[in-house]
Design a protein around this motif. Structure first.
Motif, PDB file in Angstrom:
ATOM      1  N   ASP A  73     -75.310 -42.378  74.119  1.00 36.26           N
ATOM      2  CA  ASP A  73     -76.462 -41.601  74.556  1.00 36.26           C
ATOM      3  C   ASP A  73     -76.369 -40.186  74.015  1.00 36.26           C
ATOM      4  O   ASP A  73     -75.307 -39.554  74.079  1.00 36.26           O
ATOM      5  CB  ASP A  73     -76.526 -41.524  76.091  1.00 36.26           C
ATOM      6  CG  ASP A  73     -76.874 -42.852  76.723  1.00 36.26           C
ATOM      7  OD1 ASP A  73     -77.501 -43.684  76.056  1.00 36.26           O
ATOM      8  OD2 ASP A  73     -76.510 -43.057  77.900  1.00 36.26           O
ATOM      9  N   ARG A  74     -77.485 -39.693  73.486  1.00 32.31           N
ATOM     10  CA  ARG A  74     -77.628 -38.276  73.163  1.00 32.31           C
ATOM     11  C   ARG A  74     -78.768 -37.738  74.023  1.00 32.31           C
ATOM     12  O   ARG A  74     -79.782 -38.419  74.211  1.00 32.31           O
ATOM     13  CB  ARG A  74     -77.913 -38.064  71.679  1.00 32.31           C
ATOM     14  CG  ARG A  74     -76.748 -38.474  70.785  1.00 32.31           C
ATOM     15  CD  ARG A  74     -77.127 -38.422  69.311  1.00 32.31           C
ATOM     16  NE  ARG A  74     -77.479 -37.061  68.880  1.00 32.31           N
ATOM     17  CZ  ARG A  74     -77.901 -36.767  67.645  1.00 32.31           C
ATOM     18  NH1 ARG A  74     -78.028 -37.741  66.737  1.00 32.31           N
ATOM     19  NH2 ARG A  74     -78.187 -35.533  67.312  1.00 32.31           N
ATOM     20  N   ARG A 433     -69.988 -43.528  67.948  1.00 30.50           N
ATOM     21  CA  ARG A 433     -69.166 -44.309  68.883  1.00 30.50           C
ATOM     22  C   ARG A 433     -68.146 -43.437  69.596  1.00 30.50           C
ATOM     23  O   ARG A 433     -67.625 -43.834  70.640  1.00 30.50           O
ATOM     24  CB  ARG A 433     -68.441 -45.436  68.153  1.00 30.50           C
ATOM     25  CG  ARG A 433     -69.345 -46.562  67.681  1.00 30.50           C
ATOM     26  CD  ARG A 433     -68.501 -47.705  67.129  1.00 30.50           C
ATOM     27  NE  ARG A 433     -69.347 -48.771  66.619  1.00 30.50           N
ATOM     28  CZ  ARG A 433     -69.828 -49.773  67.357  1.00 30.50           C
ATOM     29  NH1 ARG A 433     -69.563 -49.814  68.650  1.00 30.50           N
ATOM     30  NH2 ARG A 433     -70.579 -50.706  66.813  1.00 30.50           N
ATOM     31  N   HIS A 434     -67.835 -42.298  69.038  1.00 28.15           N
ATOM     32  CA  HIS A 434     -66.769 -41.470  69.571  1.00 28.15           C
ATOM     33  C   HIS A 434     -67.288 -40.050  69.828  1.00 28.15           C
ATOM     34  O   HIS A 434     -68.093 -39.530  69.063  1.00 28.15           O
ATOM     35  CB  HIS A 434     -65.592 -41.400  68.592  1.00 28.15           C
ATOM     36  CG  HIS A 434     -65.131 -42.735  68.099  1.00 28.15           C
ATOM     37  ND1 HIS A 434     -64.173 -43.468  68.761  1.00 28.15           N
ATOM     38  CD2 HIS A 434     -65.519 -43.480  67.033  1.00 28.15           C
ATOM     39  CE1 HIS A 434     -63.973 -44.606  68.110  1.00 28.15           C
ATOM     40  NE2 HIS A 434     -64.784 -44.644  67.051  1.00 28.15           N
ATOM     41  N   GLU A 435     -66.780 -39.477  70.880  1.00 31.84           N
ATOM     42  CA  GLU A 435     -67.133 -38.100  71.206  1.00 31.84           C
ATOM     43  C   GLU A 435     -65.895 -37.400  71.760  1.00 31.84           C
ATOM     44  O   GLU A 435     -65.183 -37.948  72.603  1.00 31.84           O
ATOM     45  CB  GLU A 435     -68.268 -38.055  72.231  1.00 31.84           C
ATOM     46  CG  GLU A 435     -68.716 -36.651  72.603  1.00 31.84           C
ATOM     47  CD  GLU A 435     -69.813 -36.669  73.634  1.00 31.84           C
ATOM     48  OE1 GLU A 435     -69.535 -36.291  74.796  1.00 31.84           O
ATOM     49  OE2 GLU A 435     -70.941 -37.079  73.294  1.00 31.84           O
ATOM     50  N   LEU A 436     -65.645 -36.187  71.292  1.00 28.27           N
ATOM     51  CA  LEU A 436     -64.476 -35.428  71.710  1.00 28.27           C
ATOM     52  C   LEU A 436     -64.932 -34.048  72.159  1.00 28.27           C
ATOM     53  O   LEU A 436     -65.735 -33.398  71.485  1.00 28.27           O
ATOM     54  CB  LEU A 436     -63.476 -35.303  70.560  1.00 28.27           C
ATOM     55  CG  LEU A 436     -62.158 -34.581  70.882  1.00 28.27           C
ATOM     56  CD1 LEU A 436     -61.355 -35.385  71.906  1.00 28.27           C
ATOM     57  CD2 LEU A 436     -61.346 -34.376  69.603  1.00 28.27           C
ATOM     58  N   TYR A 470     -62.201 -37.383  75.897  1.00 26.03           N
ATOM     59  CA  TYR A 470     -62.563 -38.265  74.787  1.00 26.03           C
ATOM     60  C   TYR A 470     -63.375 -39.429  75.316  1.00 26.03           C
ATOM     61  O   TYR A 470     -63.018 -40.062  76.312  1.00 26.03           O
ATOM     62  CB  TYR A 470     -61.302 -38.778  74.093  1.00 26.03           C
ATOM     63  CG  TYR A 470     -61.537 -39.872  73.073  1.00 26.03           C
ATOM     64  CD1 TYR A 470     -62.252 -39.618  71.907  1.00 26.03           C
ATOM     65  CD2 TYR A 470     -61.037 -41.159  73.279  1.00 26.03           C
ATOM     66  CE1 TYR A 470     -62.466 -40.616  70.975  1.00 26.03           C
ATOM     67  CE2 TYR A 470     -61.238 -42.165  72.347  1.00 26.03           C
ATOM     68  CZ  TYR A 470     -61.953 -41.885  71.197  1.00 26.03           C
ATOM     69  OH  TYR A 470     -62.175 -42.881  70.275  1.00 26.03           O
ATOM     70  N   SER A 471     -64.515 -39.711  74.657  1.00 26.74           N
ATOM     71  CA  SER A 471     -65.395 -40.808  75.058  1.00 26.74           C
ATOM     72  C   SER A 471     -65.575 -41.755  73.887  1.00 26.74           C
ATOM     73  O   SER A 471     -65.777 -41.316  72.749  1.00 26.74           O
ATOM     74  CB  SER A 471     -66.761 -40.250  75.491  1.00 26.74           C
ATOM     75  OG  SER A 471     -67.671 -41.293  75.776  1.00 26.74           O
ATOM     76  N   VAL A 472     -65.485 -43.072  74.166  1.00 23.64           N
ATOM     77  CA  VAL A 472     -65.617 -44.068  73.114  1.00 23.64           C
ATOM     78  C   VAL A 472     -66.485 -45.221  73.610  1.00 23.64           C
ATOM     79  O   VAL A 472     -66.434 -45.591  74.788  1.00 23.64           O
ATOM     80  CB  VAL A 472     -64.228 -44.582  72.660  1.00 23.64           C
ATOM     81  CG1 VAL A 472     -63.480 -45.240  73.812  1.00 23.64           C
ATOM     82  CG2 VAL A 472     -64.366 -45.552  71.485  1.00 23.64           C
ATOM     83  N   ILE A 480     -65.945 -45.800  77.653  1.00 22.50           N
ATOM     84  CA  ILE A 480     -64.661 -45.408  78.225  1.00 22.50           C
ATOM     85  C   ILE A 480     -64.479 -43.910  78.024  1.00 22.50           C
ATOM     86  O   ILE A 480     -64.687 -43.391  76.923  1.00 22.50           O
ATOM     87  CB  ILE A 480     -63.497 -46.184  77.572  1.00 22.50           C
ATOM     88  CG1 ILE A 480     -63.672 -47.682  77.799  1.00 22.50           C
ATOM     89  CG2 ILE A 480     -62.157 -45.712  78.127  1.00 22.50           C
ATOM     90  CD1 ILE A 480     -62.644 -48.531  77.064  1.00 22.50           C
ATOM     91  N   VAL A 481     -64.095 -43.228  79.086  1.00 19.83           N
ATOM     92  CA  VAL A 481     -63.871 -41.781  79.039  1.00 19.83           C
ATOM     93  C   VAL A 481     -62.460 -41.500  79.543  1.00 19.83           C
ATOM     94  O   VAL A 481     -62.076 -41.963  80.622  1.00 19.83           O
ATOM     95  CB  VAL A 481     -64.890 -41.027  79.900  1.00 19.83           C
ATOM     96  CG1 VAL A 481     -64.626 -39.523  79.838  1.00 19.83           C
ATOM     97  CG2 VAL A 481     -66.315 -41.333  79.462  1.00 19.83           C
ATOM     98  N   ALA A 482     -61.688 -40.762  78.755  1.00 20.02           N
ATOM     99  CA  ALA A 482     -60.347 -40.347  79.146  1.00 20.02           C
ATOM    100  C   ALA A 482     -60.241 -38.843  78.983  1.00 20.02           C
ATOM    101  O   ALA A 482     -60.789 -38.269  78.032  1.00 20.02           O
ATOM    102  CB  ALA A 482     -59.293 -41.048  78.296  1.00 20.02           C
TER     103      ALA A 482
END
Length: 776
Positions: A73-74, A433-436, A470-472, A480-482
């Motif tokens: 999502d953006r 797919r990835h967000e940091l 970090y979100s993937v 998944i969010v860590a």
């Protein structure tokens, strides 16, 4: 429930969601949307406009660009013209979802290779659930990908129920308890899932409310926080220290102030009722192409009340409160957005009591002012940075006099808190797919005063912070969010607070979530250095510089099913708190020898100047607490334009060492709400709300173990409103329809002394008023 069973339940929920959403995932692969090439960046932008059914642009709406390939999502907000744009969008299939309070979400499919502007039409619908939140991860995100339970109480629902305070608004939230009738009493405070207010962080637009935690039980009284300036209230349940740091081990309550939607809008509200209640509020909002301005002022007054007429003491002091909020935003260009907020309140309380030297009157004045600024920079289509500065100030002044012929003055007290905070963060998306994201933060806190803090010159603490998240999206339904946060406290060294969360979003409105987080809470300056000699009763309270930080672990597992005609949800929670800090009685100190012995045992510094012949309380780490239970929520849209909602919470809260139930917790709690809004009656609205609480333990004797219990009770409230001319609306509210009060109200013992009051409910009361709103 054991941790193994929690993990099994989480796995079952996630598997159920995968099966339910498997069809949509397979369809995406058949259409060729799951290939590596679908993730590449191409030079195209997705743009459009959001309008209502009359074709008017809707400013401030949340627009979500959702990838069918990755589930990512953006999020953007529409500008003054209702327009939005997502630059740098990769190839693939997308959906745009727009929503704002008071409207149903509207979705539009984006052509695979098209660049023509989209048009999204919103249809009015009262009490529609908000799909985006800001409190789950310090940034705007969707509720069904946040990974933690977030409840939103929207401003429209508050208006239609004639709710005036935040405390009243939260009484309809599952797992949250606030005590009614606490405006002028010491019974204020909230619980989230059985965790007290001291471990719950209260924010306004993501910044802390200063209120001198550790003094007067660390409570910011939510029954004095007006809702007139608010767009909504967001409640995050479970340990949130990985995001918000110390004080958030039990959750977060974030008060989100309003932003104007029209070029010019104004509102005025005036109401009054029993017990001298008078509320006035006025708002003015301006929206232009380069920014917005919002002004809100309010005043609330209430007479004192007395539930023990056989004594001089007032149960609740009289209250006068004035509020001011100013918020402005500007966007000088497409890259920068600047926001500035200033808030303030000024309280005055007057009450009576029988003190050490006779009848007396106390006057307590409190005021707080906060100033916050935020600068957001859009570096490129997938990278943004944010810089924030905050300054808060809280002051309490207590005076009084004996009710004798000469009105002899009492010993005054004074407390000043000054809190400063700076932080910076950056966020970047990688291949959709990835967000940091990550950031740094620095905070400095200072208390000083007389008869409130140990050292005349004051006491300070500072904290430096480094955090990352970090979100993937490994597959479209799964997110998944860590994250981890490292706090470096000036008094307690380094603490690490990790978290991990997963959400599954399937077709058909089904979603599931699982999260685990560690919490850390450093003792506040009040708990460390408090020194209070009560001028009314024979006791004193001191801090304890030898305290250890509180730590927690929180599991949240649940699922939601959201359909057009309603929603149901279930959430299991499990919270462990070690080194829980409480105020403990050390008995009455009658001699210097006794004081010396206790000081040696407890490590009491002579600077606390403990007085003889007084009961002594000190803060100590005494408890390993555990709270767990289940929350059930549901709402339905029924025939004849009726909307009904309700929740039920089962809570087990125990001291792990003794296996005894914790005091002040209700094992069973529920609420119900019904709204009737018939269209053919020209805006006529009826609201009915009920809250139910079972018996709870008020106190437990340390020597005998004997328990004092308060009885179960229910509270019902009703409100009716009707527009009369354009922009003008009348409303009437009845609080406590059944006139429920504490059974001890007005009662005395055989010896003639007043029985204690465990819930300061004043009984049935009536309010009425008028609201006027206008926009251009």
């Amino acid at each position: 429930m054991s941790r193994k069973r929690v993990q099994q339940l989480a796995a079952a929920l996630l598997c159920m969601t995968v099966i339910h959403g498997g069809q949509s995932t397979i369809q995406a692969r058949v259409l060729g949307q799951d290939s590596p090439g679908a993730d590449s960046r191409v030079a195209r932008a997705i743009s459009g406009v959001v309008v209502d059914t009359q074709g008017r642009p809707v400013a401030g709406a949340s627009v979500v660009l959702r990838s069918a390939t990755t589930g990512n999502d953006r999020i953007r907000m529409t500008d003054h013209a209702g327009e939005f744009v997502f630059p740098g969008v990769g190839a693939g299939r997308y959906e745009v979802v727009a929503t704002i309070a008071g409207f149903s979400p509207a979705a539009v499919d984006v052509p695979a290779s098209g660049t023509a502007p989209l048009r999204v039409v919103l249809e009015p619908r009262p009490y529609q659930e908000t799909i985006t939140v800001t409190s789950a991860a310090r940034d705007v995100t969707t509720r069904d990908t946040s990974g933690v339970p977030v409840v939103v109480v929207a401003g429209e629902a508050l208006r239609d129920s004639a709710i005036e305070t935040v405390g009243e608004a939260l009484r309809g939230v599952a797992g949250v308890v606030t005590r009614r009738g606490s405006e002028g009493t010491a019974a204020a405070g909230e619980q989230i899932q059985g965790i007290d207010s001291r471990q719950v962080l209260l924010l306004v637009d993501g910044q802390p409310i200063v209120g001198a935690r550790g003094v007067k039980s660390g409570v910011v009284n939510l029954d004095r926080e007006s809702v007139s300036r608010l767009d909504r209230v967001e409640v995050v349940k479970g340990a949130s220290s990985a995001v918000y740091g110390s004080d958030a081990i039990g959750g977060v309550i974030n008060l989100i102030t309003r932003e104007p939607r029209r070029p010019l809008e104004a509102s005025l509200r005036l109401s009054g009722g029993d017990f001298g209640v008078v509320d006035t509020a006025a708002d003015l909002g301006v929206r232009r192409s380069k920014g917005t301005m919002f002004f809100s002022v309010g005043r609330h007054t209430r007479d004192s009340f007395d539930l023990t007429p056989s004594t001089l003491d007032t149960t609740g002091a009289s209250l006068e409160r004035n509020d001011l909020t100013v918020r402005g935003t500007t966007q000088p260009n497409a890259s920068w957005r600047l926001t500035g907020t200033a808030t303030g309140y000024w309280n005055t309380q007057v009450g009576r009591a029988t003190g050490e030297t006779g009848p007396e009157q106390s006057n307590v004045s409190t005021n707080s002012q906060t100033f916050a600024g935020t600068a957001t920079l859009q570096i490129d289509p997938v990278t943004s940075a944010e810089f924030r500065a905050y300054r808060g100030r809280y002051r309490e002044t207590a005076t009084g006099f004996l009710l004798n012929a000469t009105q002899t003055p009492l010993t005054p007290g004074d407390l000043l808190q000054e809190l400063g905070k700076l932080d910076a963060s950056i966020r970047r998306e990688f291949s959709e797919r990835h967000e940091l994201s990550g950031g740094v933060e620095w905070m400095h806190d200072r208390y000083r005063g007389t008869n409130r803090i140990r050292d005349i010159d004051g006491n300070t603490a500072s904290t430096g912070v480094l955090w990352t998240q970090y979100s993937v999206h490994p597959v479209a339904p799964l997110n998944i969010v860590a994250g981890v946060r490292v706090d470096r406290h000036s008094n307690f060294g380094t603490a690490v607070s990790p978290k991990i969360a997963a959400t599954m979003r399937a077709s058909g409105g089904l979603s599931a979530h699982l999260s685990f987080g560690r919490g850390f809470r450093a003792p506040d300056l009040g708990q460390l250095y408090y020194r209070f000699l009560n001028p009314t009763n024979f006791y004193q309270v001191i801090g304890n510089p030898h305290l250890s930080p509180e730590r927690s672990g929180s599991w949240q597992v649940g699922a939601d099913l959201n359909r057009a005609q309603g929603r149901v949800g279930v959430n299991y929670f499990h919270n462990d708190i070690t080194n829980l800090i409480e105020s403990v009685s050390l008995g009455t100190i009658t001699s210097a020898a006794q004081l010396a012995a206790i000081s040696a045992t407890e490590g009491i510094d002579a600077a606390f100047d403990v007085q003889l012949d007084r009961l002594l309380f000190i803060y100590k780490n005494v408890t390993h607490a555990r709270t767990e239970g289940v929350e059930l929520e549901g709402e339905a849209r029924l025939p004849f334009e009726v909307r009904a909602s309700g929740s039920y919470t089962f809570l087990t809260a125990v001291d792990v060492a003794t296996k005894l139930r914790l005091t002040g917790r209700n094992r069973h709690q529920g609420n119900f709400r019904a709204d009737w809004t018939p269209r053919h009656l020209g805006g006529f609205r009826v609201n009915l709300r009920g809250s139910f609480y079972d018996a709870w333990i008020v106190s437990r004797s340390a020597s005998s173990g004997a328990e004092t219990k308060a009885k179960a009770f229910a509270l019902w409230d009703a409100a009716i409103s009707k527009p009369i001319v354009r922009g003008v609306e009348l409303f009437v509210a009845i609080d406590n329809l059944t006139d429920s009060q504490d059974p001890n109200t007005g009662q005395t013992s055989a010896a003639g002394t007043a029985l204690p009051i465990y819930r300061p409910e004043i009984g049935r009361s009536f309010r009425g008023g008028v609201r006027w709103s206008w926009d251009r």
